[in-house]
Design a protein around this motif. Structure first.
Motif, PDB file in Angstrom:
ATOM      1  N   SER A 713     -88.652 -28.219   5.184  1.00  0.00           N
ATOM      2  CA  SER A 713     -88.486 -28.098   3.734  1.00  0.00           C
ATOM      3  C   SER A 713     -87.224 -27.287   3.418  1.00  0.00           C
ATOM      4  CB  SER A 713     -89.706 -27.415   3.128  1.00  0.00           C
ATOM      5  OG  SER A 713     -89.712 -26.044   3.489  1.00  0.00           O
ATOM      6  N   PRO A 714     -86.684 -27.425   2.189  1.00  0.00           N
ATOM      7  CA  PRO A 714     -85.510 -26.621   1.821  1.00  0.00           C
ATOM      8  C   PRO A 714     -85.739 -25.130   2.004  1.00  0.00           C
ATOM      9  CG  PRO A 714     -85.845 -28.361   0.215  1.00  0.00           C
ATOM     10  CD  PRO A 714     -87.033 -28.394   1.140  1.00  0.00           C
ATOM     11  N   ARG A 715     -86.934 -24.637   1.671  1.00  0.00           N
ATOM     12  CA  ARG A 715     -87.189 -23.200   1.816  1.00  0.00           C
ATOM     13  C   ARG A 715     -87.223 -22.796   3.280  1.00  0.00           C
ATOM     14  NH1 ARG A 715     -88.557 -19.122  -1.458  1.00  0.00           N
ATOM     15  NH2 ARG A 715     -89.991 -17.497  -0.744  1.00  0.00           N
ATOM     16  N   GLU A 716     -87.790 -23.641   4.120  1.00  0.00           N
ATOM     17  CA  GLU A 716     -87.799 -23.345   5.556  1.00  0.00           C
ATOM     18  C   GLU A 716     -86.378 -23.362   6.118  1.00  0.00           C
ATOM     19  OE1 GLU A 716     -92.188 -25.122   6.817  1.00  0.00           O
ATOM     20  OE2 GLU A 716     -90.476 -26.485   6.607  1.00  0.00           O
ATOM     21  N   MET A 717     -85.542 -24.289   5.611  1.00  0.00           N
ATOM     22  CA  MET A 717     -84.148 -24.323   6.076  1.00  0.00           C
ATOM     23  C   MET A 717     -83.409 -23.060   5.639  1.00  0.00           C
ATOM     24  SD  MET A 717     -83.728 -26.863   8.025  1.00  0.00           S
ATOM     25  CE  MET A 717     -81.988 -26.525   8.232  1.00  0.00           C
ATOM     26  N   GLN A 718     -83.716 -22.566   4.440  1.00  0.00           N
ATOM     27  CA  GLN A 718     -83.129 -21.300   4.013  1.00  0.00           C
ATOM     28  C   GLN A 718     -83.439 -20.200   5.023  1.00  0.00           C
ATOM     29  OE1 GLN A 718     -84.723 -21.394  -0.228  1.00  0.00           O
ATOM     30  NE2 GLN A 718     -83.027 -19.939  -0.420  1.00  0.00           N
ATOM     31  N   ALA A 719     -84.695 -20.108   5.387  1.00  0.00           N
ATOM     32  CA  ALA A 719     -85.109 -19.067   6.321  1.00  0.00           C
ATOM     33  C   ALA A 719     -84.435 -19.235   7.669  1.00  0.00           C
ATOM     34  CB  ALA A 719     -86.632 -19.085   6.466  1.00  0.00           C
ATOM     35  N   LEU A 720     -84.343 -20.454   8.152  1.00  0.00           N
ATOM     36  CA  LEU A 720     -83.733 -20.710   9.459  1.00  0.00           C
ATOM     37  C   LEU A 720     -82.252 -20.346   9.459  1.00  0.00           C
ATOM     38  CD1 LEU A 720     -85.501 -24.094  10.272  1.00  0.00           C
ATOM     39  CD2 LEU A 720     -85.682 -21.991  11.638  1.00  0.00           C
ATOM     40  N   ILE A 721     -81.515 -20.726   8.409  1.00  0.00           N
ATOM     41  CA  ILE A 721     -80.086 -20.410   8.366  1.00  0.00           C
ATOM     42  C   ILE A 721     -79.860 -18.913   8.208  1.00  0.00           C
ATOM     43  CG2 ILE A 721     -77.982 -20.685   6.993  1.00  0.00           C
ATOM     44  CD1 ILE A 721     -78.830 -23.566   6.452  1.00  0.00           C
ATOM     45  N   GLN A 722     -80.609 -18.293   7.295  1.00  0.00           N
ATOM     46  CA  GLN A 722     -80.386 -16.871   7.033  1.00  0.00           C
ATOM     47  C   GLN A 722     -80.858 -15.983   8.184  1.00  0.00           C
ATOM     48  OE1 GLN A 722     -82.071 -15.966   3.160  1.00  0.00           O
ATOM     49  NE2 GLN A 722     -80.962 -17.672   2.190  1.00  0.00           N
ATOM     50  N   GLY A 723     -81.778 -16.481   9.012  1.00  0.00           N
ATOM     51  CA  GLY A 723     -82.299 -15.663  10.101  1.00  0.00           C
ATOM     52  C   GLY A 723     -81.650 -15.900  11.453  1.00  0.00           C
ATOM     53  N   CYS A 724     -80.743 -16.887  11.564  1.00  0.00           N
ATOM     54  CA  CYS A 724     -80.190 -17.219  12.882  1.00  0.00           C
ATOM     55  C   CYS A 724     -79.177 -16.188  13.341  1.00  0.00           C
ATOM     56  CB  CYS A 724     -79.566 -18.615  12.862  1.00  0.00           C
ATOM     57  SG  CYS A 724     -78.054 -18.765  11.893  1.00  0.00           S
ATOM     58  N   THR A 725     -79.042 -16.078  14.644  1.00  0.00           N
ATOM     59  CA  THR A 725     -77.976 -15.248  15.211  1.00  0.00           C
ATOM     60  C   THR A 725     -76.629 -15.892  14.915  1.00  0.00           C
ATOM     61  OG1 THR A 725     -79.459 -14.491  16.961  1.00  0.00           O
ATOM     62  CG2 THR A 725     -77.087 -14.270  17.352  1.00  0.00           C
ATOM     63  N   ALA A 726     -76.579 -17.186  15.030  1.00  0.00           N
ATOM     64  CA  ALA A 726     -75.365 -17.944  14.692  1.00  0.00           C
ATOM     65  C   ALA A 726     -75.734 -19.404  14.519  1.00  0.00           C
ATOM     66  CB  ALA A 726     -74.303 -17.797  15.780  1.00  0.00           C
ATOM     67  N   LEU A 727     -74.911 -20.077  13.737  1.00  0.00           N
ATOM     68  CA  LEU A 727     -75.019 -21.525  13.640  1.00  0.00           C
ATOM     69  C   LEU A 727     -74.110 -22.113  14.718  1.00  0.00           C
ATOM     70  CD1 LEU A 727     -75.893 -23.894  11.296  1.00  0.00           C
ATOM     71  CD2 LEU A 727     -73.406 -24.116  11.455  1.00  0.00           C
ATOM     72  N   VAL A 728     -74.632 -22.996  15.529  1.00  0.00           N
ATOM     73  CA  VAL A 728     -73.807 -23.662  16.531  1.00  0.00           C
ATOM     74  C   VAL A 728     -73.687 -25.130  16.122  1.00  0.00           C
ATOM     75  CG1 VAL A 728     -75.789 -24.107  18.045  1.00  0.00           C
ATOM     76  CG2 VAL A 728     -73.466 -24.110  18.986  1.00  0.00           C
ATOM     77  N   PHE A 729     -72.464 -25.660  16.177  1.00  0.00           N
ATOM     78  CA  PHE A 729     -72.216 -26.995  15.639  1.00  0.00           C
ATOM     79  C   PHE A 729     -71.202 -27.713  16.520  1.00  0.00           C
ATOM     80  CE2 PHE A 729     -71.417 -29.980  12.055  1.00  0.00           C
ATOM     81  CZ  PHE A 729     -72.727 -30.184  11.662  1.00  0.00           C
ATOM     82  N   PRO A 730     -71.699 -28.470  17.523  1.00  0.00           N
ATOM     83  CA  PRO A 730     -70.810 -29.103  18.509  1.00  0.00           C
ATOM     84  C   PRO A 730     -70.359 -30.511  18.138  1.00  0.00           C
ATOM     85  CG  PRO A 730     -73.059 -29.385  19.192  1.00  0.00           C
ATOM     86  CD  PRO A 730     -73.121 -28.637  17.893  1.00  0.00           C
ATOM     87  N   SER A 731     -70.351 -30.851  16.875  1.00  0.00           N
ATOM     88  CA  SER A 731     -70.083 -32.226  16.430  1.00  0.00           C
ATOM     89  C   SER A 731     -68.713 -32.710  16.908  1.00  0.00           C
ATOM     90  CB  SER A 731     -70.160 -32.302  14.907  1.00  0.00           C
ATOM     91  OG  SER A 731     -69.886 -33.594  14.456  1.00  0.00           O
ATOM     92  N   LEU A 732     -68.678 -33.984  17.271  1.00  0.00           N
ATOM     93  CA  LEU A 732     -67.421 -34.605  17.679  1.00  0.00           C
ATOM     94  C   LEU A 732     -66.568 -34.996  16.479  1.00  0.00           C
ATOM     95  CD1 LEU A 732     -68.825 -36.997  20.426  1.00  0.00           C
ATOM     96  CD2 LEU A 732     -67.509 -34.906  20.807  1.00  0.00           C
ATOM     97  N   PHE A 733     -67.230 -35.217  15.356  1.00  0.00           N
ATOM     98  CA  PHE A 733     -66.485 -35.696  14.197  1.00  0.00           C
ATOM     99  C   PHE A 733     -67.209 -35.300  12.913  1.00  0.00           C
ATOM    100  CE2 PHE A 733     -64.697 -38.393  11.042  1.00  0.00           C
ATOM    101  CZ  PHE A 733     -63.404 -38.650  11.460  1.00  0.00           C
ATOM    102  N   GLU A 734     -66.477 -34.664  12.008  1.00  0.00           N
ATOM    103  CA  GLU A 734     -67.008 -34.301  10.705  1.00  0.00           C
ATOM    104  C   GLU A 734     -65.933 -34.506   9.643  1.00  0.00           C
ATOM    105  OE1 GLU A 734     -70.113 -33.338   9.804  1.00  0.00           O
ATOM    106  OE2 GLU A 734     -70.753 -33.595  11.894  1.00  0.00           O
ATOM    107  N   GLY A 735     -66.365 -35.066   8.504  1.00  0.00           N
ATOM    108  CA  GLY A 735     -65.458 -35.106   7.367  1.00  0.00           C
ATOM    109  C   GLY A 735     -65.451 -33.790   6.628  1.00  0.00           C
TER     110      GLY A 735
END
Length: 828
Positions: A713-735
């Motif tokens: 849910s959006p609220r759960e995603m809020q908690a996950l982003i705000q509580g993480c040590t870091a966001l890791v994002f290994p994407s090969l391609f992003e606009g």
């Protein structure tokens, strides 16, 4: 220079019919691009049609083939109406049919005008798809049913040839013609009033008609006068070598099925001509014009000294032979163009006062005004007996040159067109978001970004108007700000089926009543564009739907991933994406690129000029800005089974997201990775054969180190982003990289790929790595989780950078693009 499209049921060819419309358009074409949509029947004289097309920039004439255009409404239903419907009284079926096609309460000829539009609908659609038109001219008020099938494009000018309800209310009975009912006159009056409420500008052929209209009904449109022009170079006196008929000829001309003309000719034959013949027995009365009514043909056949000349190719020799020109009209509307033609050719004119209305004629100076049969006959006989008419015809010639020549009259019509364009330019912009593709949960971050953009516009813009065309389910949970001028239209099969059913019922009823069915798929498409009511399309998914390509558009290109990683697409997906993206990029008036990387990539790949594109970041979810209370965040994470330090990777399981390489990197650094650090992933779960799923299964510590929580849910995603040590994002391609932006807003460090748009979005709030190098990914993860000072430095950088993602700033940039494109359309 403006692009102007004229719409008419009567093609203004010359020599021929509706010469004043021809001359107005001809003059307009000297300064603007002019196109026309109209029927062109086989019996129209070829030279006249060619004269028209010589000065047009485009002609869309039925039944000539029209360029094919993708239809927005192409559902069709076959079958027959139930028998009980077919047995209903014809009057009831006709009433239902009129309601279904939108002509209920209109005059009797409204369905006929709609049938003409149905014939011309492919041509009109082709005209609309050929490019933007700054103004649409509708000739004569009985074309009003067409307004229900026109898009918002262009300022609308309706040109009154006459005020029909006024002159029909004064009509006299005409032999051989059914009288018009009081109810019909009332319906025509209401139609004319609707025109003045729906058009931007209405034009009248005389000040007299304008004042009559103002007395009869209130007008919302701007009103002005555009006098009838005549080509005084064409309507000239006889050339020196012209061999004149020696007989004393009295001439009357006009469209000889038009009731006022029929009545005038019959009245002249009954009441005036016998008096003339009694005193001038060698006189000849010539009636010249198109499509003579049978009652007139019969009467002339039984009358001595008269000649009927129908459908002649050139009317001028008849004027040159005439000793007197007569206009014995008892009623009628507008202004008699025939008077100006006679004056221009220096023929003495005898007419009724009514016939001279709106011309500025002065009796005895420009013509003779006589209203009784006796006085009329006396004046004609006087002219035939060679009384000197030179001063009168000279004054009439000067008058017509000064007031009704093309040079003097047609610029006033052009001014009305320009006024319609100016009014449209100052009007609020109507923006359509075409979201037919948006199915909840299937388009990734574009869904959320679109919702955030529209919501943010709703909080800032109270002037312009917005429309959303999308599945009902997509819009059902949208919350729009109070006071936001927005309308929703639904693209689901149910809504489209209802439209198709209505069209089917209308066509079946029409056939049963012996009427031409009018609700073709092309007509339904025109109705749909009218209902959507937009000036600009904003296509946010990288392409413009083919059925909207012909309309002015702003295109958002998120990325051109298919050109860089074609292996991630099926051959069908690749072909469709490339075809749609390239055509859309070339068609769009302006392109919004969601990162500077994308802007430069579109320039390199498609050759689109950089000045046609703007970099405008997308708006992250507003929830990213809302910090959860620490206890709420801890409780939410605990409910998800997330404890300790964790790296967060929120992404669908698409190949370019590069999940497998991240798992490989985690496995490589297992020995050095602190025991309490885990990787948490969200989004669509992996299918069984996904390479990342296989790696997790094969890694002994995979089940302990990696957790996939699926959609949250959006609220759960809020908690996950705000509580993480870091966001890791290994994407090969992003606009763009929405999760990166949301992490920075939350003040969390980012570890991401060093390719495409990600360094631009992350800035100094991230550690970057080569997404194809698992070892490099692993090193950068260890750099962050093993060094608290590095984590603090990135957190500080994120907090400094978060203002770059302001919804207000991004919204203002988008609104300025809408306004810039709209201004460019209408002449800025």
């Amino acid at each position: 220079m403006s692009r102007v499209l004229a719409l008419t049921t009567d093609l203004p060819y010359f020599p021929g019919r509706n010469g004043h419309d021809h001359f107005n358009l001809r003059h307009l074409a000297t300064h603007h691009e002019v196109g026309i949509v109209a029927p062109c029947y086989d019996w129209f004289p070829k030279p006249g049609v060619e004269n028209l097309e010589k000065f047009l920039s485009a002609s869309f004439l039925w039944p000539r083939p029209a360029s094919p255009v993708t239809l927005i409404a192409n559902e069709d239903i076959a079958g027959e109406l139930p028998r009980f419907v077919q047995r209903l009284p014809a009057t009831l079926r006709r009433r239902v049919l009129d309601r279904l096609v939108g002509v209920d309460g209109r005059p009797d000829d409204a369905y006929e005008k709609l049938a003409i539009l149905a014939n011309c609908a492919p041509q009109l659609l082709a005209a609309l798809a050929s490019g933007h038109w700054d103004a649409l001219i509708l000739v004569q008020t009985n074309i009003e049913p067409w307004l229900d099938r026109l898009p918002a494009m262009g300022g609308k000018l309706v040109y009154f040839h006459d005020v029909r309800s006024d002159y029909l209310g004064r009509a006299v009975p005409v032999a051989g013609m059914a009288p018009i009912s009081i109810g019909q006159v009332a319906a025509i009056r209401k139609q004319e009033e609707r025109v003045t409420q729906r058009a931007d500008v209405v034009g009248f052929v005389s000040e007299l008609d304008l004042q009559r209209a103002r007395r009869m009904f209130p007008m919302d449109a701007v009103a002005g006068v555009a006098p009838i022009p005549v080509d005084t170079a064409y309507y000239h006196p006889p050339p020196p070598d012209f061999q004149r008929d020696p007989r004393p000829i009295v001439l009357f001309t006009g469209h000889l099925s038009h009731p006022p003309n029929v009545d005038a000719a019959l009245h002249f034959l009954d009441e005036i001509w016998p008096r003339i013949r009694a005193r001038a027995p060698d006189a000849v009365f010539q009636t010249v014009g198109m499509v003579p009514a049978k009652s007139l043909q019969d009467r002339m056949a039984d009358t001595a000294g008269v000649e009927l000349h129908a459908n002649v190719p050139d009317i001028r020799p008849y004027f040159w032979n005439a000793s007197a020109y007569v206009v014995p009209m008892r009623y009628g509307g507008g202004v008699r163009q025939k008077l100006f033609e006679a004056w221009s050719m220096r023929v003495p004119v005898v007419c009724t006062t009514m016939a001279a209305e709106g011309t500025g004629a002065v009796s005895g100076k420009h013509c003779w005004l006589e209203d009784t049969p006796e006085a009329f006959a006396d004046r004609v006989v006087s002219v035939l007996q060679r009384s000197d008419a030179t001063p009168l015809v000279d004054a009439a010639k000067v008058h017509v040159e000064a007031h009704n020549s093309i040079a003097s009259a047609a610029p006033q019509f052009e001014a009305l067109v320009q006024r319609a364009v100016a009014i449209k330019k100052q009007a609020p912009v109507k923006v359509l978001y075409d979201l037919r593709w948006m199915e909840i949960g299937k388009a990734g971050g574009i869904e959320q970004a679109t919702y955030e953009l529209i919501s943010s516009i709703g909080r800032l813009d109270r002037r312009n108007e917005y429309r959303v065309y999308a599945p009902r389910s997509t819009c059902s949970e949208w919350e729009v700000p109070r006071g936001f001028n927005i309308r929703f239209a639904y693209s689901d099969m149910g809504e489209r089926g209802a439209e198709a059913l209505s069209a089917y019922c209308a066509n079946q009823l029409a056939e049963g009543l012996g009427r031409r069915p009018v609700m073709t798929p092309v007509m339904t498409t025109l109705s749909k564009y009218h209902h959507l009511d937009f000036d600009l399309v904003h296509a946010v998914a990288g392409y413009i739907h083919p059925d909207l390509l012909g309309f002015p558009s702003v295109l958002t290109i998120n990325d051109l991933q298919h050109l860089h990683y074609p292996q991630f697409f099926t051959p069908t997906e690749l072909e469709e994406r490339e075809r749609l993206y390239r055509a859309s990029a070339n068609s769009a008036r302006h392109i919004i690129c969601i990162s500077e990387y994308t802007r430069q990539d579109v320039h390199r790949q498609y050759g689109i000029p950089l000045e046609k594109m703007s970099t405008v970041w997308i708006i992250p979810s507003r929830s990213a800005w809302v910090a959860l209370p620490e206890r709420s965040r801890r409780d939410l994470l605990a409910s998800l089974g997330v404890t300790g330090r964790y790296l967060l990777f929120p992404a669908h399981c698409w190949p370019h997201k590069n999940h497998a390489k991240l798992i490989e990197a985690m496995e490589l650094i297992e020995a050095e990775l602190p025991a309490d650090v885990t990787l948490v992933m969200t989004g669509r779960p992996f299918p069984a054969g996904h390479p990342a799923a296989a790696r997790i299964r094969d890694w002994k510590q995979g089940a302990r180190r990696v957790r996939h929580l699926g959609f949250r849910s959006p609220r759960e995603m809020q908690a996950l982003i705000q509580g993480c040590t870091a966001l890791v994002f290994p994407s090969l391609f992003e606009g763009y990289g929405m999760p990166v932006a949301e992490a920075i807003i939350a003040g969390r460090p980012v570890i991401c790929s060093n390719v495409t748009s990600l360094p631009e979005i992350a800035g100094d709030a991230a550690i970057t790595f080569d997404p194809n190098d698992a070892a490099d990914i692993g090193r950068r993860i260890l750099e962050l989780v093993s060094r608290p000072d590095r984590e603090r430095a990135l957190t500080d950088a994120a907090l400094r950078r978060r203002s770059r993602f302001s919804a207000r700033r991004i919204t203002v940039e988008t609104l300025s693009i809408y306004q810039r494109v709209y201004n460019e359309l209408y002449g800025d």
